[in-house]
Design a protein around this motif. Structure first.
Motif, PDB file in Angstrom:
ATOM      1  N   LEU A   9       0.153  13.432   2.631  1.00  0.00           N
ATOM      2  CA  LEU A   9       0.649  12.805   4.298  1.00  0.00           C
ATOM      3  C   LEU A   9      -0.221  11.833   4.419  1.00  0.00           C
ATOM      4  CD1 LEU A   9       1.610  13.644   7.240  1.00  0.00           C
ATOM      5  CD2 LEU A   9      -0.318  14.499   7.493  1.00  0.00           C
ATOM      6  N   VAL A  10      -1.499  11.305   4.748  1.00  0.00           N
ATOM      7  CA  VAL A  10      -2.183  10.511   5.035  1.00  0.00           C
ATOM      8  C   VAL A  10      -2.081   8.700   4.446  1.00  0.00           C
ATOM      9  CG1 VAL A  10      -4.970   9.966   4.498  1.00  0.00           C
ATOM     10  CG2 VAL A  10      -4.795  12.134   5.812  1.00  0.00           C
ATOM     11  N   VAL A  11      -1.868   8.997   2.799  1.00  0.00           N
ATOM     12  CA  VAL A  11      -1.450   8.162   2.461  1.00  0.00           C
ATOM     13  C   VAL A  11       0.086   7.460   3.196  1.00  0.00           C
ATOM     14  CG1 VAL A  11      -1.348   7.343  -0.019  1.00  0.00           C
ATOM     15  CG2 VAL A  11      -2.689   8.229   0.207  1.00  0.00           C
ATOM     16  N   SER A  12       1.099   8.216   3.003  1.00  0.00           N
ATOM     17  CA  SER A  12       2.306   7.646   3.665  1.00  0.00           C
ATOM     18  C   SER A  12       2.742   7.780   4.907  1.00  0.00           C
ATOM     19  CB  SER A  12       3.454   9.433   3.323  1.00  0.00           C
ATOM     20  OG  SER A  12       2.998  10.446   4.430  1.00  0.00           O
ATOM     21  N   THR A  13       1.518   7.857   5.794  1.00  0.00           N
ATOM     22  CA  THR A  13       1.807   7.957   7.051  1.00  0.00           C
ATOM     23  C   THR A  13       1.566   6.277   8.322  1.00  0.00           C
ATOM     24  OG1 THR A  13       0.716  10.373   8.039  1.00  0.00           O
ATOM     25  CG2 THR A  13       0.924   8.303   9.803  1.00  0.00           C
ATOM     26  N   PRO A  14       0.683   5.736   6.799  1.00  0.00           N
ATOM     27  CA  PRO A  14       0.708   3.901   7.159  1.00  0.00           C
ATOM     28  C   PRO A  14       1.779   3.038   7.344  1.00  0.00           C
ATOM     29  CG  PRO A  14      -1.392   4.426   6.759  1.00  0.00           C
ATOM     30  CD  PRO A  14      -0.663   5.356   6.559  1.00  0.00           C
ATOM     31  N   ALA A  17       4.682   4.567   9.446  1.00  0.00           N
ATOM     32  CA  ALA A  17       4.324   4.511  11.324  1.00  0.00           C
ATOM     33  C   ALA A  17       4.823   2.755  11.564  1.00  0.00           C
ATOM     34  CB  ALA A  17       3.154   4.895  11.487  1.00  0.00           C
ATOM     35  N   ALA A  18       4.720   2.633  10.770  1.00  0.00           N
ATOM     36  CA  ALA A  18       5.166   0.917  10.266  1.00  0.00           C
ATOM     37  C   ALA A  18       6.526   0.466  10.599  1.00  0.00           C
ATOM     38  CB  ALA A  18       4.270   0.336   9.233  1.00  0.00           C
ATOM     39  N   ALA A  19       6.957   1.028   9.567  1.00  0.00           N
ATOM     40  CA  ALA A  19       8.570   0.873   9.302  1.00  0.00           C
ATOM     41  C   ALA A  19       8.959   1.563  10.597  1.00  0.00           C
ATOM     42  CB  ALA A  19       9.314   2.359   8.651  1.00  0.00           C
ATOM     43  N   LEU A  20       8.738   2.655  11.646  1.00  0.00           N
ATOM     44  CA  LEU A  20       8.851   3.167  12.526  1.00  0.00           C
ATOM     45  C   LEU A  20       9.135   2.800  13.763  1.00  0.00           C
ATOM     46  CD1 LEU A  20      10.415   6.185  13.211  1.00  0.00           C
ATOM     47  CD2 LEU A  20       7.734   6.632  14.319  1.00  0.00           C
ATOM     48  N   VAL A  52       2.187  -3.783   4.770  1.00  0.00           N
ATOM     49  CA  VAL A  52       1.395  -2.584   4.809  1.00  0.00           C
ATOM     50  C   VAL A  52       0.294  -2.305   3.624  1.00  0.00           C
ATOM     51  CG1 VAL A  52       0.793  -0.424   5.829  1.00  0.00           C
ATOM     52  CG2 VAL A  52       2.235  -1.596   7.767  1.00  0.00           C
ATOM     53  N   LEU A  53       1.661  -2.616   2.737  1.00  0.00           N
ATOM     54  CA  LEU A  53       1.023  -2.023   1.831  1.00  0.00           C
ATOM     55  C   LEU A  53       0.242  -2.782   0.349  1.00  0.00           C
ATOM     56  CD1 LEU A  53       4.875  -1.019  -0.590  1.00  0.00           C
ATOM     57  CD2 LEU A  53       2.926   0.488   0.318  1.00  0.00           C
ATOM     58  N   MET A  54       0.291  -4.404   0.997  1.00  0.00           N
ATOM     59  CA  MET A  54      -0.383  -5.078   0.450  1.00  0.00           C
ATOM     60  C   MET A  54      -1.620  -5.073   1.150  1.00  0.00           C
ATOM     61  SD  MET A  54       1.711  -8.758  -0.142  1.00  0.00           S
ATOM     62  CE  MET A  54       0.727  -9.288   0.145  1.00  0.00           C
ATOM     63  N   ALA A  55      -2.130  -4.395   2.075  1.00  0.00           N
ATOM     64  CA  ALA A  55      -3.277  -4.746   3.243  1.00  0.00           C
ATOM     65  C   ALA A  55      -4.347  -3.107   3.054  1.00  0.00           C
ATOM     66  CB  ALA A  55      -2.554  -4.586   4.504  1.00  0.00           C
ATOM     67  N   LEU A  56      -2.735  -1.926   2.149  1.00  0.00           N
ATOM     68  CA  LEU A  56      -3.749  -0.871   2.606  1.00  0.00           C
ATOM     69  C   LEU A  56      -3.918  -0.338   0.985  1.00  0.00           C
ATOM     70  CD1 LEU A  56      -2.787   0.907   5.556  1.00  0.00           C
ATOM     71  CD2 LEU A  56      -5.125  -0.130   5.459  1.00  0.00           C
ATOM     72  N   GLY A  57      -2.826  -0.858   0.410  1.00  0.00           N
ATOM     73  CA  GLY A  57      -2.892  -0.204  -1.182  1.00  0.00           C
ATOM     74  C   GLY A  57      -4.183  -0.128  -1.890  1.00  0.00           C
ATOM     75  N   PRO A  58      -4.721  -1.167  -2.098  1.00  0.00           N
ATOM     76  CA  PRO A  58      -6.139  -0.581  -2.465  1.00  0.00           C
ATOM     77  C   PRO A  58      -6.466   0.754  -2.324  1.00  0.00           C
ATOM     78  CG  PRO A  58      -6.362  -2.797  -1.810  1.00  0.00           C
ATOM     79  CD  PRO A  58      -4.954  -2.382  -1.574  1.00  0.00           C
ATOM     80  N   TRP A  59      -6.854   1.326  -0.979  1.00  0.00           N
ATOM     81  CA  TRP A  59      -7.555   2.148   0.053  1.00  0.00           C
ATOM     82  C   TRP A  59      -6.145   3.320  -0.879  1.00  0.00           C
ATOM     83  CZ3 TRP A  59      -4.917   5.534   3.786  1.00  0.00           C
ATOM     84  CH2 TRP A  59      -5.086   5.863   3.658  1.00  0.00           C
ATOM     85  N   MET A  60      -5.024   2.526  -0.653  1.00  0.00           N
ATOM     86  CA  MET A  60      -4.127   4.189  -1.276  1.00  0.00           C
ATOM     87  C   MET A  60      -4.335   4.916  -2.164  1.00  0.00           C
ATOM     88  SD  MET A  60      -0.720   2.736   0.212  1.00  0.00           S
ATOM     89  CE  MET A  60      -0.856   3.298   2.209  1.00  0.00           C
ATOM     90  N   LEU A  61      -4.055   3.702  -3.625  1.00  0.00           N
ATOM     91  CA  LEU A  61      -4.711   4.090  -4.966  1.00  0.00           C
ATOM     92  C   LEU A  61      -6.322   4.478  -5.214  1.00  0.00           C
ATOM     93  CD1 LEU A  61      -3.445   3.220  -7.790  1.00  0.00           C
ATOM     94  CD2 LEU A  61      -4.838   0.677  -7.678  1.00  0.00           C
ATOM     95  N   HIS A  62      -6.945   4.001  -4.015  1.00  0.00           N
ATOM     96  CA  HIS A  62      -8.512   4.784  -4.426  1.00  0.00           C
ATOM     97  C   HIS A  62      -8.469   6.063  -3.862  1.00  0.00           C
ATOM     98  CE1 HIS A  62     -12.879   5.783  -4.481  1.00  0.00           C
ATOM     99  NE2 HIS A  62     -12.012   6.294  -3.495  1.00  0.00           N
TER     100      HIS A  62
END
Length: 81
Positions: A9-14, A17-20, A52-62
């Motif tokens: 839920l936490v990783v997929s929400t950004p 939400a951006a796509a929505l 969004v994936l480029m910006a938050l990708g490192p955080w998601m991967l971590h």
């Protein structure tokens, strides 16, 4: 299982939400201009999702990596009564 669902839920929400939000803005724009082009809704959504994936990708991967490490560390304790 609870932590797994929470992490999903936490990783997929950004991204969702951006796509929505972009989809909603494009839909309002299409209604206002009466322009019903199908590709007009897909291209901006794809661009925003990539950004969004480029910006938050490192955080998601971590976050996913830390969850996997924690899960692997718990494996030995699953077999003991």
């Amino acid at each position: 299982m609870k932590q797994l669902l929470w992490n999903v839920l936490v990783v997929s929400t950004p991204v969702l939400a951006a796509a929505l939000l972009i989809g909603l803005l494009i839909s309002v724009l299409q209604v206002a201009t009466q322009l019903q082009e199908m590709t007009l809704s897909y291209v901006p959504k794809m661009l925003v999702v990539v950004l969004v994936l480029m910006a938050l990708g490192p955080w998601m991967l971590h976050r996913i990596t830390q969850f996997a490490i924690l899960t692997f560390k718990l494996i030995p304790s699953l077999g003991s009564p």
